[in-house]
Design a protein around this motif. Structure first.
Motif: not given
Length: 160
Positions: A68-69, A136-142
């Protein structure tokens, strides 16, 4: 102006948040009403739009959906046309389970659910980054979801 809900309406909403499949008879018993007035209140809550629908919660891990991101997206230019095009494109991506418009440095927040990191990488490169409006794409993985509620804090009827 927000709709007025009383203590009984609040109890109905809480009971449905706990179990949306509860029968009307059981719901009426839980909120100390007879079935007919309970159903009347329930229909009023639905017709007023307070209850927008009933949903299903799935166990992502049991389905093999291990990632889940949260993805922060910035558009090339934050215009109405770009926003409409981006939103239409996102609606077509089944991996996107939520999309919200933000203030601040990012224009959108997406919640994406996929099988694994390889699928996530493919999703970003082949789907999300290919949307022309994306700058721009900035991701955080849960790592772990600690809490997920469908119920929101209800206004206190006594304060109204």
């Amino acid at each position: 102006m927000p709709a007025f809900i009383d203590r009984t309406d609040r109890a109905i909403l809480q009971a449905l948040a706990d179990n949306a499949r509860i029968s009307n008879a059981e719901l009426a018993e839980r909120v100390h009403l007879t079935p007919t007035p309970c159903l009347r209140r329930l229909r009023r809550l639905e017709e007023s739009g307070i209850i927008q629908g009933y949903t299903l919660r799935l166990d992502n891990a049991a389905l093999g959906l291990g990632i889940s991101a949260l993805i922060f997206v910035q558009l090339e230019r934050n215009s109405l046309d770009n926003a409409n095009c981006f939103e239409a494109a996102v609606r077509e991506l089944p991996e996107v389970t939520e999309c919200s418009v933000l203030t601040g440095g990012h224009d959108y927040l997406l919640r994406v659910t996929v099988e694994d990191l390889a699928h996530y990488e493919r999703f970003v490169k082949e789907s999300l980054a290919s949307i022309p409006q994306v700058a721009n794409i900035d991701t955080r993985i849960v790592l772990k979801q600690v809490l997920s509620r469908s119920m929101v804090p209800l206004p206190d009827a006594a304060r109204r």
